[in-house]
Write a protein that holds these residues in place. Structure first.
Motif, PDB file in Angstrom:
ATOM      1  N   PHE A  16     -22.104  23.019  34.873  1.00  0.00           N
ATOM      2  CA  PHE A  16     -21.207  22.897  33.732  1.00  0.00           C
ATOM      3  C   PHE A  16     -21.404  24.027  32.737  1.00  0.00           C
ATOM      4  CE2 PHE A  16     -19.748  20.652  29.813  1.00  0.00           C
ATOM      5  CZ  PHE A  16     -18.428  20.548  30.190  1.00  0.00           C
ATOM      6  N   ALA A  17     -22.669  24.406  32.530  1.00  0.00           N
ATOM      7  CA  ALA A  17     -22.940  25.523  31.625  1.00  0.00           C
ATOM      8  C   ALA A  17     -22.329  26.800  32.151  1.00  0.00           C
ATOM      9  CB  ALA A  17     -24.452  25.683  31.453  1.00  0.00           C
ATOM     10  N   GLY A  18     -22.433  26.966  33.451  1.00  0.00           N
ATOM     11  CA  GLY A  18     -21.836  28.157  34.049  1.00  0.00           C
ATOM     12  C   GLY A  18     -20.344  28.184  33.868  1.00  0.00           C
ATOM     13  N   LEU A  19     -19.738  27.052  34.012  1.00  0.00           N
ATOM     14  CA  LEU A  19     -18.287  26.986  33.850  1.00  0.00           C
ATOM     15  C   LEU A  19     -17.884  27.302  32.417  1.00  0.00           C
ATOM     16  CD1 LEU A  19     -17.521  23.794  35.967  1.00  0.00           C
ATOM     17  CD2 LEU A  19     -17.149  26.192  36.589  1.00  0.00           C
ATOM     18  N   ALA A  66     -24.869  21.801  27.521  1.00  0.00           N
ATOM     19  CA  ALA A  66     -24.223  22.825  28.336  1.00  0.00           C
ATOM     20  C   ALA A  66     -23.414  23.784  27.474  1.00  0.00           C
ATOM     21  CB  ALA A  66     -23.344  22.150  29.390  1.00  0.00           C
ATOM     22  N   GLN A  67     -22.715  23.221  26.474  1.00  0.00           N
ATOM     23  CA  GLN A  67     -21.910  24.077  25.582  1.00  0.00           C
ATOM     24  C   GLN A  67     -22.810  25.028  24.789  1.00  0.00           C
ATOM     25  OE1 GLN A  67     -19.851  20.987  23.444  1.00  0.00           O
ATOM     26  NE2 GLN A  67     -18.010  21.152  24.751  1.00  0.00           N
ATOM     27  N   ALA A  68     -23.941  24.477  24.340  1.00  0.00           N
ATOM     28  CA  ALA A  68     -24.862  25.329  23.579  1.00  0.00           C
ATOM     29  C   ALA A  68     -25.425  26.427  24.454  1.00  0.00           C
ATOM     30  CB  ALA A  68     -25.984  24.470  22.992  1.00  0.00           C
ATOM     31  N   LYS A  69     -25.737  26.071  25.670  1.00  0.00           N
ATOM     32  CA  LYS A  69     -26.298  27.066  26.584  1.00  0.00           C
ATOM     33  C   LYS A  69     -25.265  28.142  26.913  1.00  0.00           C
ATOM     34  CE  LYS A  69     -28.649  27.452  31.024  1.00  0.00           C
ATOM     35  NZ  LYS A  69     -29.145  26.690  32.213  1.00  0.00           N
TER      36      LYS A  69
END
Length: 549
Positions: A16-19, A66-69
């Protein structure tokens, strides 16, 4: 159900972070596919929340993480003052790899924890095994007309016997109401009985297991789980028949503690089939010649009575048995065991007048209680000379039985087997001179040995319709060959000082359901009152309906 979140959690967050990281400045034609993948991931998280694997709070935290990452990665990769960065093209093969990796990890975890299988049960239920059986019995007891009346046993126990002392081998026959004996030695009797047992075996790990079994019966009869019908429709009690922990660290070693099944290779000549042991046992059982030769050594220690100072010392039973199972020829197996048992502090001793007059808390410690004994062992009055109250019975002999058991299983006509069994027991602690010195009772009769021969023809286990089994046995068990409390409770209505034969027939009427008939004819070897003219004989017929599950 324990659920391990770490691998799935890392995978979902990572994907999800990658996306999120690549989703911000993507080309228009890539954005659609990336958005599709992101929505798929979000839907997957929602599905996991719906199934209770993640909480909503946990899922939201994952998204925020994930958004923060993603934001952090984007900021790190974005040059200061530079134009917006164009994300590299993500090939379709890479996206497919991400999907496959995520799918495989989710499926693997679902398979391990069995939450995606229809009608699946938790894995721990596979480690639990239930077992049980029920038996409905009709039993008739036919007493010989030549039996001595119970009242005569009362007179004999009072000293009207060759010893001149107060002795008996059937304290249960002395039950009286004033001067009238109420014990039955002459009147035939019919009984309807029920036995129900339900057990659970749990495989805790590769090395540890535990078992517990409930059974009908009562707390005063350790050698029977029968419940006699005729209780005015009252309910029955279920007792804890077994409760133990078992440790199998290697194939050749087993250790058990608690209320355990009989650890000895034996017959009901010494140990009743319904008897379970309280204490500890360990068996060493190596295997040689591809399993054809399997010697064993069993050690056991069992407390019979808890130590309760200053009133009662403890009593223990200890034993050791060595033997082997030997497949010496095709379809032929011999099992032999030689056991040595020791009953510590079970014998009686005369109380002193000093303890009686001082009302010592130890007074009465030598009793062989009514709840323990059946009949057959030689008993004497342990009361102090100045004590004229009710008799406290104690065992005249010490007990140290040596027991040799052998069984030959011939399977040449399999599934029909022919099993020959022989059992011999001798109490090497029986010593008339020692008894006289310790108790003051001079007995000239009594036997210190016993034996049993048995042949069984048929299927070893009744599992299917038309399975059958027939048997014949003869036994001779002297009065003080072994402790009467623990031997068979059916033959001669239980105890020692009995000889006779038994016939048996079992026939399967359905899967794990069978009918049984058993006829036992027993008579006394020597007098239960020590008066040589007193005889006792009884025949038993048992007709059973059995089921097992």
């Amino acid at each position: 159900m324990k659920f391990t979140q770490k691998p799935l959690h890392k995978a979902v967050v990572g994907v999800f972070a990658g996306l999120l990281a690549v989703g911000q400045p993507a080309l228009a034609d890539d954005r659609e596919s990336l958005e599709t993948l992101r929505e798929t991931t979000l839907n997957l998280i929602d599905a996991l929340v719906d199934q209770g694997i993640f909480s909503r709070e946990k899922a939201d935290a994952m998204v925020k993480a994930a958004q923060a990452k993603a934001a952090k990665s984007a900021a790190r990769e974005k040059p200061k003052g530079a134009a917006p960065v164009r994300v590299q093209y993500v090939p379709e093969t890479v996206k497919n790899e991400i999907r496959d990796q995520l799918r495989q990890e989710v499926l693997a975890q679902a398979k391990t924890e069995r939450w995606a299988e229809p009608n699946a049960v938790p894995a721990w239920l596979d480690r639990i095994k239930w077992e049980g059986d029920m038996r409905v019995r009709y039993q008739t007891e036919e007493f010989a007309k030549s039996n001595t009346e119970a009242l005569d046993y009362i007179f004999a126990a009072a000293g009207a016997n060759p010893t001149g002392g107060e002795v008996t081998r059937a304290a249960g026959f002395l039950t009286n109401n004033g001067s009238a004996a109420t014990a039955n030695t002459l009147e035939n009797r019919d009984r309807y009985r029920l036995r129900a047992r339900l057990g659970v075996l749990a495989k805790v790990s590769d090395d540890w297991s535990a078992g517990i079994r409930l059974a009908t019966g009562n707390t005063t009869d350790r050698v029977s789980t029968n419940q006699t019908m005729g209780q005015d429709f009252n309910k029955y009690q279920l007792m804890v028949d077994r409760a133990y922990v078992k440790y199998d660290p290697v194939e050749w070693l087993t250790a058990t503690g608690g209320r355990i099944p009989n650890p000895w290779f034996s017959t009901d000549l010494v140990w009743d089939e319904d008897l379970n042991f309280e204490g500890f046992a360990a068996t060493i059982k190596p295997s040689f010649a591809n399993g054809d030769f399997r010697p064993f050594l069993t050690l056991g220690a069992f407390p019979l009575r808890e130590e309760n100072p200053p009133t009662r010392p403890n009593r223990w039973m200890m034993g050791v048995q060595a033997g082997t199972k030997w497949n010496f020829a095709q379809n032929s197996r011999l099992t032999v065991g030689l056991a040595w048992y020791e009953f510590d502090k079970l014998e009686g001793l005369l109380e002193t007048d000093a303890d009686y007059t001082a009302n010592s808390p130890r007074y009465g410690q030598y009793e062989y209680g009514s709840g323990l004994r059946q009949k057959g062992n030689t008993l004497f009055r342990t009361n102090a000379a100045s004590d004229v109250s009710a008799t406290v019975w104690g065992l005249a002999s010490k007990f140290r039985p040596i027991n040799l058991t052998a069984s030959l299983d011939l399977a040449h006509f399999d599934p029909v087997h022919v099993v020959l069994t022989a059992d011999y027991v001798k109490n090497i602690a029986f010593d008339r001179a020692e008894i006289r010195r310790r108790t003051g009772v001079n007995i000239s009769d009594g036997k210190d040995f016993g034996y049993l021969y048995k042949i069984v023809v048929g299927m070893p286990k009744l599992e299917k319709r038309h399975d059958w089994q027939a048997s014949f046995a003869y036994r001779y068990l002297g009065s003080d060959a072994t402790v009467d409390a623990f031997t068979d409770s059916d033959f001669g209505l239980g105890g020692t000082n009995l000889k006779g034969y038994q016939l048996g027939l079992n026939y399967g009427v359905d899967q794990n359901a069978w009918l049984s008939l058993r006829w036992m004819s027993a008579e006394s070897i020597e007098s239960f009152s020590l008066d040589p003219n007193h005889r006792f004989a009884v025949d038993l017929l048992q007709a059973d309906v059995n089921v097992r599950f």
